[in-house]
Design a protein around this motif. Structure first.
Motif, PDB file in Angstrom:
ATOM      1  N   UNK A 177      -5.276  -1.873  -7.057  1.00 35.47           N
ATOM      2  CA  UNK A 177      -4.307  -2.800  -7.244  1.00 35.47           C
ATOM      3  C   UNK A 177      -3.786  -3.585  -7.851  1.00 35.47           C
ATOM      4  N   UNK A 178      -2.849  -4.446  -8.531  1.00 35.11           N
ATOM      5  CA  UNK A 178      -2.200  -4.646  -9.305  1.00 35.11           C
ATOM      6  C   UNK A 178      -2.301  -6.405  -8.818  1.00 35.11           C
ATOM      7  N   UNK A 179      -2.045  -6.682  -7.499  1.00 31.06           N
ATOM      8  CA  UNK A 179      -1.360  -8.031  -7.060  1.00 31.06           C
ATOM      9  C   UNK A 179      -2.283  -9.099  -7.999  1.00 31.06           C
ATOM     10  N   UNK A 180      -1.102 -10.693  -8.152  1.00 32.54           N
ATOM     11  CA  UNK A 180      -2.705 -11.193  -8.294  1.00 32.54           C
ATOM     12  C   UNK A 180      -3.951 -11.384  -8.005  1.00 32.54           C
ATOM     13  N   UNK A 181      -3.892 -11.781  -6.586  1.00 34.91           N
ATOM     14  CA  UNK A 181      -4.526 -11.922  -5.605  1.00 34.91           C
ATOM     15  C   UNK A 181      -5.533 -11.424  -5.627  1.00 34.91           C
ATOM     16  N   UNK A 182      -4.963 -10.258  -5.033  1.00 33.35           N
ATOM     17  CA  UNK A 182      -6.507  -9.013  -6.039  1.00 33.35           C
ATOM     18  C   UNK A 182      -6.916  -8.842  -7.100  1.00 33.35           C
ATOM     19  N   UNK A 183      -6.628  -8.983  -7.894  1.00 32.43           N
ATOM     20  CA  UNK A 183      -6.427  -9.288  -9.844  1.00 32.43           C
ATOM     21  C   UNK A 183      -7.997 -11.170  -9.842  1.00 32.43           C
ATOM     22  N   UNK A 184      -7.236 -12.209  -8.897  1.00 29.99           N
ATOM     23  CA  UNK A 184      -8.384 -12.662  -9.092  1.00 29.99           C
ATOM     24  C   UNK A 184      -9.263 -13.096  -8.409  1.00 29.99           C
TER      25      UNK A 184
ATOM     26  N   UNK B  10     -11.506  -7.978   8.269  1.00 31.36           N
ATOM     27  CA  UNK B  10     -11.848  -6.610   8.497  1.00 31.36           C
ATOM     28  C   UNK B  10     -10.874  -5.642   7.701  1.00 31.36           C
ATOM     29  N   UNK B  11     -11.459  -5.093   6.829  1.00 32.78           N
ATOM     30  CA  UNK B  11     -10.362  -3.891   6.523  1.00 32.78           C
ATOM     31  C   UNK B  11      -9.877  -4.237   4.632  1.00 32.78           C
TER      32      UNK B  11
ATOM     33  N   UNK C 182      -5.764 -10.314   2.280  1.00 34.41           N
ATOM     34  CA  UNK C 182      -5.709  -9.130   3.128  1.00 34.41           C
ATOM     35  C   UNK C 182      -4.036  -9.037   2.722  1.00 34.41           C
ATOM     36  N   UNK C 183      -4.141  -7.324   2.709  1.00 42.02           N
ATOM     37  CA  UNK C 183      -3.039  -6.195   2.665  1.00 42.02           C
ATOM     38  C   UNK C 183      -1.574  -7.231   2.109  1.00 42.02           C
ATOM     39  N   UNK C 184      -1.627  -7.931   3.515  1.00 43.40           N
ATOM     40  CA  UNK C 184      -0.226  -8.847   3.412  1.00 43.40           C
ATOM     41  C   UNK C 184      -0.165  -9.626   1.966  1.00 43.40           C
ATOM     42  N   UNK C 185      -1.089  -9.750   1.928  1.00 43.62           N
ATOM     43  CA  UNK C 185      -0.452 -11.203   0.620  1.00 43.62           C
ATOM     44  C   UNK C 185      -1.195 -10.507  -1.081  1.00 43.62           C
ATOM     45  N   UNK C 186      -1.255  -9.092  -1.032  1.00 43.54           N
ATOM     46  CA  UNK C 186      -1.007  -8.365  -1.979  1.00 43.54           C
ATOM     47  C   UNK C 186      -0.072  -7.461  -2.528  1.00 43.54           C
ATOM     48  N   UNK C 187       1.009  -8.325  -3.023  1.00 44.12           N
ATOM     49  CA  UNK C 187       2.213  -8.284  -3.221  1.00 44.12           C
ATOM     50  C   UNK C 187       2.393  -7.044  -4.249  1.00 44.12           C
ATOM     51  N   UNK C 188       3.084  -6.142  -3.788  1.00 48.22           N
ATOM     52  CA  UNK C 188       2.772  -4.545  -4.505  1.00 48.22           C
ATOM     53  C   UNK C 188       2.161  -3.690  -4.311  1.00 48.22           C
ATOM     54  N   UNK C 189       1.192  -4.205  -3.996  1.00 50.51           N
ATOM     55  CA  UNK C 189      -0.130  -3.035  -3.986  1.00 50.51           C
ATOM     56  C   UNK C 189      -0.071  -1.823  -2.845  1.00 50.51           C
TER      57      UNK C 189
ATOM     58  N   UNK D 119       0.474  -5.244   8.545  1.00 58.91           N
ATOM     59  CA  UNK D 119      -0.857  -4.977   7.821  1.00 58.91           C
ATOM     60  C   UNK D 119      -2.293  -5.544   8.248  1.00 58.91           C
ATOM     61  N   UNK D 120      -2.618  -6.097  10.268  1.00 58.40           N
ATOM     62  CA  UNK D 120      -3.017  -6.871  10.439  1.00 58.40           C
ATOM     63  C   UNK D 120      -4.832  -6.027  10.190  1.00 58.40           C
ATOM     64  N   UNK D 121      -4.141  -4.938  10.666  1.00 58.74           N
ATOM     65  CA  UNK D 121      -5.542  -3.847  10.039  1.00 58.74           C
ATOM     66  C   UNK D 121      -6.278  -3.733   8.433  1.00 58.74           C
ATOM     67  N   UNK D 122      -4.810  -4.157   7.152  1.00 58.38           N
ATOM     68  CA  UNK D 122      -5.671  -4.038   6.483  1.00 58.38           C
ATOM     69  C   UNK D 122      -5.068  -2.814   5.413  1.00 58.38           C
ATOM     70  N   UNK D 123      -6.326  -1.793   4.947  1.00 55.64           N
ATOM     71  CA  UNK D 123      -6.064  -1.243   3.733  1.00 55.64           C
ATOM     72  C   UNK D 123      -7.074  -0.292   4.737  1.00 55.64           C
TER      73      UNK D 123
END
Length: 539
Positions: A211-218, A239-240, A379-386, A421-425
């Motif tokens: 992933x490359x989203x700012x939230x994940x990078x942080x 979870x997930x 969560x995945x829904x906050x990882x724009x583009x990932x 994506x409530x269940x995320x990855x």
């Protein structure tokens, strides 16, 4: 608008020209150029060799009921930009909707013809006709091939239509091959990126965090910042979201990387057995303890221990874990002596531990011991583009696992990216695997994904009417709260910040609630439920 044509006689010259155009179009199709070069070349041949002028290929927009001119010959940039149609609108929209050929012998006498892209004043003053045929691939409409011609030309309309249908078939093949190449290229790019990251021990690619989203990078920067220290880490998030992968990242980039990495889920083991699993036991400590056993904390000596779902640990075991953190020693069940251990602990939870402390369900002293360096995993829904990166990665893995060669069809990645994506990855990986298994003709279609997402929504649908777990949904601002009883909705609670997304979906679908629900990966019942809870039904 005419949709049938009487056959007419032909000449050898007509046949020769048609064969030459088909030959040149086939050569363009097999040439090592781009789809743009091939399709634009076909449109140029149509204009220069038989007078089918201002040819345009209008394609369906991803995940929308609209069409746009994507390729053209003889149209100016402003004319192309004006070429947008709702399916069913005008001649082009009707051809897309009905999959039937359209022949407008005089555009001035046909009310359905919109004159939207090309203004009448720019066309010849003679009688102008417009021809359009559907572009079909495996009987699925991709778009429309259309062109103008002068009605007074001696060449019969029937031959132009027959030729356009052949060229539309070639264009459909070009578009399909182009999508296949794009998907393969994207997969190769992801593979190359992962291989490049794997060469650097300090990057997330080695540990499967994509992933490359700012939230994940942080979150990654925080993990890599704390990993060289001996600080206890607390991973929080839904979870997930990949807590164990982050724990492994911290371990492998720490000074304890050569030691063991041990993981245990505190919620997955019965409370009666968990103490023995954590601390071990002496021989004869209880019935069935026929031999001495080392616990997972002792096995993790000189390494890292990952305690998942720490919020579910019983209070008596919390006090014993606190002893480990304070004294750096354990005592086996049935034992009398402290055994020193050098273990770095990384804990994880999806619960609000501060709330659990306030409710007396979690020891405050243990909380402060664990919360030395908290890292929140988005969560995945906050990882724009990932989502696209992860979906391609999971597609590659699923193809390898199931011996398939499946690709994503048009609009699929956009639909996945727009889901909540409530269940995320973990949920995304599961859906991609299922899509690979049900895909026909080696292509995952948007209909496949919609069907799976609808099924996913049904899994927790009964919980939306009321349950006895977790956080209550938000009531509309204009209404008083009806109950303080906590309820849980399956796959994401109703939140006030959902309002704009619901309204945007309604606006895009012209107020059609069923289609709006589908665009958000919901059932109509779930969509209406949110409108009611957020007070939007009257809007």
């Amino acid at each position: 608008m005419t949709i049938s044509i009487k056959p007419t006689t032909t000449t050898n010259a007509d046949e020769d020209v048609e064969l030459l155009i088909i030959y040149e179009a086939s050569r363009l199709m097999t040439h090592n150029g781009t789809a743009d070069e091939a399709i634009n070349g076909i449109l140029r041949l149509m204009s220069q060799m038989i007078g089918l002028n201002r040819g345009r290929v209008t394609l369906k927009d991803d995940d929308m009921d609209t069409l746009s001119i994507r390729y053209s010959y003889g149209l100016t940039p402003p004319e192309r930009a004006r070429g947008h149609y709702v399916i069913g609108e005008g001649v082009t929209g009707r051809v897309m909707q009905t999959r039937q050929v359209a022949v407008v012998q005089n555009i001035d006498d046909e009310p359905v013809y919109l004159t939207r892209a090309v203004e009448r004043g720019t066309l010849p003053q003679e009688t102008v006709a417009f021809l359009a045929v559907p572009i079909l691939y495996n009987n699925t409409p991709l778009g429309v091939l259309g062109a103008h011609r002068l009605r007074g030309r001696k060449r019969p309309f029937s031959r132009d239509i027959n030729l356009l249908q052949v060229l539309a078939t070639l264009i459909a093949q070009i578009l399909s091959l182009s999508r296949l190449i794009e998907e393969k290229t994207a997969l190769l790019a992801d593979e190359n990126r992962a291989l490049k990251q794997a060469l650097d021990q300090k990057t997330e690619g080695t540990h499967g965090i994509l992933g490359e989203s700012p939230a994940l990078r942080h979150a990654l920067r925080q993990a890599l910042h704390v990993s060289p220290t001996q600080a206890t880490v607390l991973l929080t998030g839904e979870s997930g979201t990949g807590k164990e992968r982050f724990a492994r990242l911290v371990h492998i980039t720490s000074q304890l990387r050569d030691g063991p990495f041990m993981a245990i889920n505190c919620a997955a083991i019965p409370e009666a057995l968990l103490e023995s699993e954590l601390f071990g036991h002496e021989k004869g400590a209880f019935t069935g303890a026929v031999v001495k056993k080392q616990g997972i904390i002792e096995l993790a000596n000189n390494g890292t221990l990952f305690l998942d779902e720490i919020g579910d640990l019983a209070l008596d075991l919390q006090s014993k874990l606190l002893h480990v953190l304070e004294k750096r020693a354990i005592k086996r069940v049935g034992g009398t002596q402290d055994i020193p251990v050098n273990v770095r602990i990384i804990a994880a939870t999806h619960k609000n531990l501060q709330k659990a402390v306030n409710e007396g369900q979690f020891r405050i002293d243990l909380f402060y011991r664990l919360n030395v360096f908290p890292i929140h995993l988005p969560p995945l829904r906050e990882r724009g583009g990932d989502v696209s990166h992860l979906a391609r990665h999971f597609l590659q893995r699923a193809n390898h696992e199931f011996d398939r060669n499946t690709v994503f069809g048009p609009g699929v990645l956009e639909r996945l990216d727009g889901y909540n994506w409530p269940g995320n990855i973990r949920q995304l990986e599961n859906i991609v695997k299922r899509a690979v298994l049900i895909a026909q003709n080696r292509e995952i279609t948007i209909d496949d994904v919609i069907l799976i997402l609808q099924h996913e929504s049904h899994i927790g649908e009964h919980l939306e009417a009321g349950s006895t777990k977790s956080v209550a949904p938000i009531e509309p601002p204009s209404l008083p709260s009806k109950s303080h009883q906590p309820t849980q909705r399956g796959y994401g609670w109703v939140r006030a910040d959902e309002t704009q997304g619901l309204l945007d979906a309604l606006r895009q679908t012209g107020g059609n609630k069923t289609r709006a629900a589908m665009t958000l990966g919901m059932t109509p019942r779930q969509f209406r439920y949110r409108l009611e809870r957020l007070g939007l039904l009257a809007q």
